[in-house]
Design a protein around this motif. Structure first.
Motif, PDB file in Angstrom:
ATOM      1  N   PRO A  95       0.819  -1.242  -0.020  1.00  0.00           N
ATOM      2  CA  PRO A  95       0.225   0.101  -0.106  1.00  0.00           C
ATOM      3  C   PRO A  95       1.106   1.404   0.036  1.00  0.00           C
ATOM      4  O   PRO A  95       1.860   1.226   0.434  1.00  0.00           O
ATOM      5  CB  PRO A  95      -0.691  -0.170   1.240  1.00  0.00           C
ATOM      6  CG  PRO A  95      -0.702  -1.521   1.489  1.00  0.00           C
ATOM      7  CD  PRO A  95       0.532  -2.031   1.098  1.00  0.00           C
ATOM      8  N   VAL A  96       0.193   2.236  -0.672  1.00  0.00           N
ATOM      9  CA  VAL A  96       0.928   3.734  -0.504  1.00  0.00           C
ATOM     10  C   VAL A  96       1.068   4.033   1.017  1.00  0.00           C
ATOM     11  O   VAL A  96       0.090   4.077   1.805  1.00  0.00           O
ATOM     12  CB  VAL A  96       0.167   4.800  -1.292  1.00  0.00           C
ATOM     13  CG1 VAL A  96       0.741   5.998  -1.430  1.00  0.00           C
ATOM     14  CG2 VAL A  96      -0.015   4.292  -2.891  1.00  0.00           C
ATOM     15  N   GLY A 103       6.906   9.616  11.306  1.00  0.00           N
ATOM     16  CA  GLY A 103       6.634   8.165  11.561  1.00  0.00           C
ATOM     17  C   GLY A 103       5.954   7.922   9.758  1.00  0.00           C
ATOM     18  O   GLY A 103       5.619   8.748   9.169  1.00  0.00           O
ATOM     19  N   TRP A 104       5.680   6.893   9.527  1.00  0.00           N
ATOM     20  CA  TRP A 104       5.093   6.026   8.387  1.00  0.00           C
ATOM     21  C   TRP A 104       3.647   6.186   8.655  1.00  0.00           C
ATOM     22  O   TRP A 104       3.059   6.033   9.589  1.00  0.00           O
ATOM     23  CB  TRP A 104       5.661   4.728   8.172  1.00  0.00           C
ATOM     24  CG  TRP A 104       6.768   4.861   7.343  1.00  0.00           C
ATOM     25  CD1 TRP A 104       7.891   4.378   7.947  1.00  0.00           C
ATOM     26  CD2 TRP A 104       7.141   5.197   6.052  1.00  0.00           C
ATOM     27  NE1 TRP A 104       9.042   4.474   7.206  1.00  0.00           N
ATOM     28  CE2 TRP A 104       8.558   5.208   5.796  1.00  0.00           C
ATOM     29  CE3 TRP A 104       6.488   5.866   4.939  1.00  0.00           C
ATOM     30  CZ2 TRP A 104       9.400   5.309   4.937  1.00  0.00           C
ATOM     31  CZ3 TRP A 104       7.458   6.318   4.039  1.00  0.00           C
ATOM     32  CH2 TRP A 104       8.750   6.026   3.784  1.00  0.00           C
ATOM     33  N   ARG A 105       2.787   6.788   7.722  1.00  0.00           N
ATOM     34  CA  ARG A 105       1.272   6.799   7.683  1.00  0.00           C
ATOM     35  C   ARG A 105       0.690   6.178   6.357  1.00  0.00           C
ATOM     36  O   ARG A 105       1.432   6.294   5.357  1.00  0.00           O
ATOM     37  CB  ARG A 105       0.705   8.338   7.793  1.00  0.00           C
ATOM     38  CG  ARG A 105       1.329   9.079   8.790  1.00  0.00           C
ATOM     39  CD  ARG A 105       0.799   8.671  10.185  1.00  0.00           C
ATOM     40  NE  ARG A 105       1.261   9.535  11.482  1.00  0.00           N
ATOM     41  CZ  ARG A 105       2.271   9.229  12.128  1.00  0.00           C
ATOM     42  NH1 ARG A 105       2.786   8.117  12.312  1.00  0.00           N
ATOM     43  NH2 ARG A 105       2.495   9.924  13.245  1.00  0.00           N
ATOM     44  N   PHE A 118       5.235   6.598  -0.992  1.00  0.00           N
ATOM     45  CA  PHE A 118       6.050   5.766  -1.541  1.00  0.00           C
ATOM     46  C   PHE A 118       5.201   4.393  -1.537  1.00  0.00           C
ATOM     47  O   PHE A 118       4.044   4.133  -0.852  1.00  0.00           O
ATOM     48  CB  PHE A 118       7.044   5.300  -0.381  1.00  0.00           C
ATOM     49  CG  PHE A 118       8.107   6.409  -0.429  1.00  0.00           C
ATOM     50  CD1 PHE A 118       9.270   6.694  -1.313  1.00  0.00           C
ATOM     51  CD2 PHE A 118       7.935   7.570   0.676  1.00  0.00           C
ATOM     52  CE1 PHE A 118      10.120   7.578  -0.911  1.00  0.00           C
ATOM     53  CE2 PHE A 118       8.848   8.454   0.772  1.00  0.00           C
ATOM     54  CZ  PHE A 118       9.863   8.662  -0.018  1.00  0.00           C
ATOM     55  N   ALA A 119       5.534   3.397  -2.506  1.00  0.00           N
ATOM     56  CA  ALA A 119       4.758   2.035  -2.450  1.00  0.00           C
ATOM     57  C   ALA A 119       6.009   1.226  -2.904  1.00  0.00           C
ATOM     58  O   ALA A 119       6.574   1.597  -3.926  1.00  0.00           O
ATOM     59  CB  ALA A 119       3.840   1.987  -3.389  1.00  0.00           C
ATOM     60  N   GLU A 120       5.970   0.133  -2.277  1.00  0.00           N
ATOM     61  CA  GLU A 120       7.174  -0.682  -2.698  1.00  0.00           C
ATOM     62  C   GLU A 120       6.757  -1.995  -3.152  1.00  0.00           C
ATOM     63  O   GLU A 120       5.730  -2.506  -3.066  1.00  0.00           O
ATOM     64  CB  GLU A 120       8.190  -1.124  -1.573  1.00  0.00           C
ATOM     65  CG  GLU A 120       7.711  -1.612  -0.287  1.00  0.00           C
ATOM     66  CD  GLU A 120       8.422  -1.644   1.106  1.00  0.00           C
ATOM     67  OE1 GLU A 120       9.511  -0.766   1.072  1.00  0.00           O
ATOM     68  OE2 GLU A 120       8.442  -2.670   1.546  1.00  0.00           O
TER      69      GLU A 120
END
Length: 139
Positions: A95-96, A103-105, A118-120
């Motif tokens: 997920p994006v 922090g990551w949201r 980002f999306a990996e």
């Protein structure tokens, strides 16, 4: 003097499997698939719109173990659409997410700021790619 990055080499275990992933599933263009003998083969592919090709094969002098490449960034103008396109082609894409307050949201950056979403995804060997949004224009 220009220094143009035009080719990166990825360590892969199975060249045909990697080619199927990048060309068949990701939809990247095939530039070359040439094999001199059982000791040398080069495949080069390119992501749509990219000036840099990705190469993999046999006998290329890549000493890193298969799947050890991390952090290759693919810049896209609409990360949601890019992710949906890859998922529709059968690629597993996380997920994006975005960074906010240290922090990551989940989801895209609320203001769609450049370099913030980002999306990996990974190829079958585990080489890790990041979609990163830059230049988003609201519709």
């Amino acid at each position: 003097m220009d220094y143009k990055l035009e080719l990166i080499l990825l360590p892969v275990e199975d060249v045909d499997r990697a080619k199927e992933f990048y060309v068949g599933r990701c939809g990247w263009g095939e530039i070359v698939d040439w094999q001199r003998d059982e000791h040398f083969r080069i495949v080069q592919v390119d992501p749509p719109g990219s000036a840099c090709a990705v190469g993999f094969g046999i006998g290329l002098g890549v000493v890193a173990p298969p799947g050890s490449t991390r952090g290759l960034h693919l810049m896209v103008t609409d990360i949601v659409a890019a992710r949906e396109e890859l998922v529709a082609r059968g690629v597993e894409v996380a997920p994006v997410r975005h960074m906010d307050d240290g922090g990551w949201r989940e989801g895209v950056h609320p203001e769609r700021k450049n370099y913030e979403s980002f999306a990996e995804f990974a190829d079958p060997d585990g080489n890790l790619w990041l979609l990163q949004e830059r230049g988003h224009v609201p519709q």
